[in-house]
Each structure stands twice: as structure tokens, then as C-alpha cells.
Motif scaffolding. Structure first.
Motif, PDB file in Angstrom:
ATOM      1  N   GLU A  91       0.841  -1.201   0.000  1.00 45.41           N
ATOM      2  CA  GLU A  91       0.000   0.000   0.000  1.00 45.41           C
ATOM      3  C   GLU A  91       0.866   1.238   0.000  1.00 45.41           C
ATOM      4  O   GLU A  91       1.879   1.286   0.696  1.00 45.41           O
ATOM      5  N   VAL A  92       0.479   2.227  -0.785  1.00 42.54           N
ATOM      6  CA  VAL A  92       1.210   3.492  -0.783  1.00 42.54           C
ATOM      7  C   VAL A  92       0.202   4.618  -0.545  1.00 42.54           C
ATOM      8  O   VAL A  92      -0.256   5.260  -1.482  1.00 42.54           O
ATOM      9  N   PRO A  93      -0.152   4.838   0.724  1.00 45.40           N
ATOM     10  CA  PRO A  93      -1.185   5.829   1.008  1.00 45.40           C
ATOM     11  C   PRO A  93      -0.767   7.208   0.510  1.00 45.40           C
ATOM     12  O   PRO A  93       0.393   7.599   0.631  1.00 45.40           O
ATOM     13  N   PHE A 132     -10.314   4.783  -8.330  1.00 43.48           N
ATOM     14  CA  PHE A 132      -9.059   4.125  -7.952  1.00 43.48           C
ATOM     15  C   PHE A 132      -7.836   4.868  -8.486  1.00 43.48           C
ATOM     16  O   PHE A 132      -6.714   4.599  -8.092  1.00 43.48           O
ATOM     17  N   LEU A 133      -8.077   5.785  -9.406  1.00 40.40           N
ATOM     18  CA  LEU A 133      -6.963   6.607  -9.892  1.00 40.40           C
ATOM     19  C   LEU A 133      -6.719   7.769  -8.939  1.00 40.40           C
ATOM     20  O   LEU A 133      -5.630   8.339  -8.918  1.00 40.40           O
ATOM     21  N   ARG A 134      -7.740   8.106  -8.144  1.00 41.21           N
ATOM     22  CA  ARG A 134      -7.612   9.249  -7.229  1.00 41.21           C
ATOM     23  C   ARG A 134      -7.111   8.832  -5.856  1.00 41.21           C
ATOM     24  O   ARG A 134      -6.553   9.629  -5.125  1.00 41.21           O
ATOM     25  N   VAL A 137      -2.386   4.326  -3.905  1.00 41.31           N
ATOM     26  CA  VAL A 137      -2.281   3.010  -4.539  1.00 41.31           C
ATOM     27  C   VAL A 137      -2.474   1.888  -3.516  1.00 41.31           C
ATOM     28  O   VAL A 137      -1.813   1.878  -2.477  1.00 41.31           O
ATOM     29  N   ASN A 138      -3.403   1.005  -3.820  1.00 44.02           N
ATOM     30  CA  ASN A 138      -3.699  -0.180  -3.008  1.00 44.02           C
ATOM     31  C   ASN A 138      -4.324   0.116  -1.657  1.00 44.02           C
ATOM     32  O   ASN A 138      -4.535  -0.796  -0.862  1.00 44.02           O
ATOM     33  N   ASN A 139      -4.637   1.406  -1.407  1.00 46.41           N
ATOM     34  CA  ASN A 139      -5.226   1.783  -0.132  1.00 46.41           C
ATOM     35  C   ASN A 139      -6.684   1.339  -0.124  1.00 46.41           C
ATOM     36  O   ASN A 139      -7.509   1.921  -0.825  1.00 46.41           O
ATOM     37  N   GLU A 140      -6.981   0.281   0.636  1.00 48.42           N
ATOM     38  CA  GLU A 140      -8.345  -0.267   0.714  1.00 48.42           C
ATOM     39  C   GLU A 140      -8.831  -0.775  -0.643  1.00 48.42           C
ATOM     40  O   GLU A 140     -10.028  -0.737  -0.919  1.00 48.42           O
ATOM     41  N   PHE A 141      -7.930  -1.242  -1.474  1.00 50.98           N
ATOM     42  CA  PHE A 141      -8.345  -1.852  -2.736  1.00 50.98           C
ATOM     43  C   PHE A 141      -8.663  -3.327  -2.467  1.00 50.98           C
ATOM     44  O   PHE A 141      -8.013  -3.951  -1.633  1.00 50.98           O
ATOM     45  N   LYS A 146      -6.385  -4.296  -6.860  1.00 55.84           N
ATOM     46  CA  LYS A 146      -4.918  -4.193  -6.749  1.00 55.84           C
ATOM     47  C   LYS A 146      -4.249  -4.706  -8.020  1.00 55.84           C
ATOM     48  O   LYS A 146      -3.350  -4.074  -8.565  1.00 55.84           O
ATOM     49  N   LYS A 147      -4.696  -5.864  -8.483  1.00 56.32           N
ATOM     50  CA  LYS A 147      -4.028  -6.477  -9.635  1.00 56.32           C
ATOM     51  C   LYS A 147      -4.348  -5.734 -10.923  1.00 56.32           C
ATOM     52  O   LYS A 147      -3.508  -5.640 -11.819  1.00 56.32           O
ATOM     53  N   ARG A 148      -5.540  -5.163 -11.017  1.00 55.17           N
ATOM     54  CA  ARG A 148      -5.839  -4.340 -12.199  1.00 55.17           C
ATOM     55  C   ARG A 148      -4.935  -3.112 -12.219  1.00 55.17           C
ATOM     56  O   ARG A 148      -4.410  -2.716 -13.269  1.00 55.17           O
ATOM     57  N   VAL A 149      -4.748  -2.487 -11.042  1.00 52.82           N
ATOM     58  CA  VAL A 149      -3.938  -1.266 -10.981  1.00 52.82           C
ATOM     59  C   VAL A 149      -2.445  -1.591 -11.164  1.00 52.82           C
ATOM     60  O   VAL A 149      -1.713  -0.823 -11.796  1.00 52.82           O
ATOM     61  N   GLU A 150      -2.000  -2.735 -10.657  1.00 44.30           N
ATOM     62  CA  GLU A 150      -0.616  -3.150 -10.902  1.00 44.30           C
ATOM     63  C   GLU A 150      -0.396  -3.348 -12.408  1.00 44.30           C
ATOM     64  O   GLU A 150       0.637  -2.969 -12.960  1.00 44.30           O
TER      65      GLU A 150
END
Ligand code: ADP
Ligand code: MG
Length: 245
Positions: A91-93, A132-134, A137-141, A146-150
Motif C-alpha cells: 500500500e502506498v497511502p 481508484f486513480l484518485r 495506490v492499493n489503499n483499501e483496494f 490491486k491487480k488491475r492497478v498493478e
């Protein structure tokens, strides 16, 4: 064409040898699936390739187009064209996916003025909602998000080689299809070479492997075509001999 060459790679964690002589060569555009039971060393291989410091390489080499990667810091390996999708993404808050992609492109000396459009276009292809773009990254995903954004980051950065560590774990069928399809497209669009670590043949229905390797006790004990994954699905790992071929 690029080549990622792993030769006689041995690595230990906490003094225990986990990888015991891995030989594997991946060319641009190829998909290699790496399968094997829990604890066989699959994630260890992915971490060693990226240069995580708690894994000690005791023998062997890993080269990208002849450049030795072992000993280089992770950022330098990324700069040379290696990308890892981790089994458990961190996670990268407070840092958005756009921020991450921008930072990574800057390091590579690539212009970043079109990043917003690039990220939006990839989000559309991968079914990532704006929300999820706003967010950080991965914060409460969820696992699928998570895998879509990765995968979005992978597509935006277009590295030469990607290591996908169980990109299918925790994904529902729709997310699995979207992610696997995007990676498959990259193998032809940008000639991406892929090492896909997976337990399941279902990933390989969308992401078509040229080669399937089975890792057992730190050795690749068998290599074959896609039929090997189907065989495993039927028989499990029990029939597989663990002495190296
Ligand atoms: P796989 O991904 O194939 O399930 P891993 O590479 O995660 O297997 O683990 C292989 C072996 O190495 C296991 O016995 C695991 O406990 C050990 N191992 C992996 N990473 C670490 C670590 N950071 N610290 C201690 N042991 C580890
Ligand atoms: Mg693992």
C-alpha cells in the motif's frame, strides 16, 4: 530482441538454500509460466530477480541483454527494463497510480506530459474505475482492484520483461480475464517477455504460455508446452519427480 538469462542461480534466505540452480532464458514476446507447489521457491525467484536484500544469491547470474543484474539495486533493474507484479502488492497511502507512473518515467528520462491521458486510456482498457486513480495506490483496494492497478502500471511503463507473481490470486473471473488479456496484448504490442508464476491453468487460458516450467524444491524439474499445465491440473504435483532433469 531482448533476452533475460538466468544461469545456475542459487539463493538462500536466513541461511537456508531455497533456489538450487535455476536455468531459464526468456526472450522478448515470450510467455513462460512457472508453476510449483507452495514453498517451492517461486516468490523467492521473483524477489531475487528484483534484488530484494533479504535474499542472498550464493551462485549464478542473471543478465538482461548481457548486463549482469545481480548486485544492482532494484531501481536500476527497473530502469533496465524489469518489472515485478508482487504477490502481495504494498500500500502506498497518499500516492496515486499517476504519481507512481510519473516518477518511474522520470527516472527513465521519459517525458511525462502525457501521463494523465496514458493512465486514463489504460484504466479504460483494464476496467479500473476513476475512483481508484484518485486514491492512494492499493489503499483499501480489493484483491482484484490491486491487480488491475498493478497491471495498469505495467502497461503504462512498458518494460522489456515482467515477472507476475500469482497475478491470478484473489481475482474473480472478470478481473482475471481483463488482466491476463492486457498482458497477452503487451507481448505482441510492445514485445513484452513474461515470467508468469501461477498455480492455475485458468490464467493460461488467456495468457498463452510458450513454455511451462515446474519448480520443485528449488529446481526446475520439468519444462514443456501448455499441455504440461493441463496435465498438472489433472494430476497435481504428486507424480512429478523432484530430481532435476
Ligand atoms: P512459493 O512462492 O513457491 O510458495 P516462496 O519462495 O515464498 O515459495 O518460499 C520458499 C521457501 O522459502 C519457504 O520455505 C519459505 O518459508 C522460505 N522463505 C521465503 N521467503 C522468506 C523470507 N523472507 N524469510 C524466511 N523464509 C523465507
Ligand atoms: Mg509465492
Amino acid at each position: 530482441m531482448s533476452t533475460l538469462a538466468i544461469k545456475n542461480l542459487h539463493a538462500s534466505v536466513d541461511g537456508a538454500e531455497i533456489l538450487r540452480g535455476i536455468d531459464l532464458e526468456i526472450n522478448s514476446g515470450e510467455v513462460h509460466a512457472l508453476m510449483g507447489p507452495n514453498g517451492s521457491g517461486k516468490s523467492t525467484l521473483s524477489h531475487v530477480l528484483m534484488g530484494r536484500s533479504d535474499y542472498e544469491v550464493t551462485q549464478g547470474s542473471v543478465t538482461l541483454d548481457g548486463v549482469e543484474l545481480l548486485g544492482l539495486p532494484t531501481w536500476r533493474r527497473a530502469e533496465l527494463g524489469l518489472f515485478l507484479v508482487m504477490q502481495y502488492p504494498v500500500e502506498v497511502p497518499g500516492v496515486t497510480v499517476g504519481d507512481l507512473v510519473t516518477a518511474a518515467l522520470k527516472v527513465r528520462g521519459v517525458a511525462t506530459n502525457g501521463v494523465g491521458d496514458l493512465v486514463a486510456a489504460e484504466a479504460g482498457r483494464l476496467g479500473v474505475r476513476d475512483e481508484f486513480l484518485r486514491r492512494g495506490v492499493n489503499n483499501e483496494f480489493s484483491g482484484g482492484e490491486k491487480k488491475r492497478v498493478e497491471t495498469l502500471q505495467l502497461a503504462a511503463l512498458a518494460p522489456r520483461f515482467a515477472v507476475l507473481d500469482e497475478i491470478d490470486s484473489g481475482l474473480d473471473v472478470d478481473a482475471l480475464r481483463d488482466v491476463a488479456r492486457r498482458v497477452e496484448e503487451m507481448t505482441s504490442e510492445s514485445d513484452l517477455g513474461v515470467l508468469a508464476i501461477t498455480h492455475y491453468d485458468r490464467l493460461l487460458g488467456e495468457l498463452h504460455p510458450d513454455w511451462v516450467h515446474i519448480l520443485l524444491n528449488g529446481h526446475i524439474v520439468r519444462t514443456g508446452g501448455p499441455e504440461l499445465a493441463q496435465e498438472l491440473e489433472r494430476t497435481g504435483y504428486e507424480g512429478i519427480n523432484d530430481s532435476p532433469k
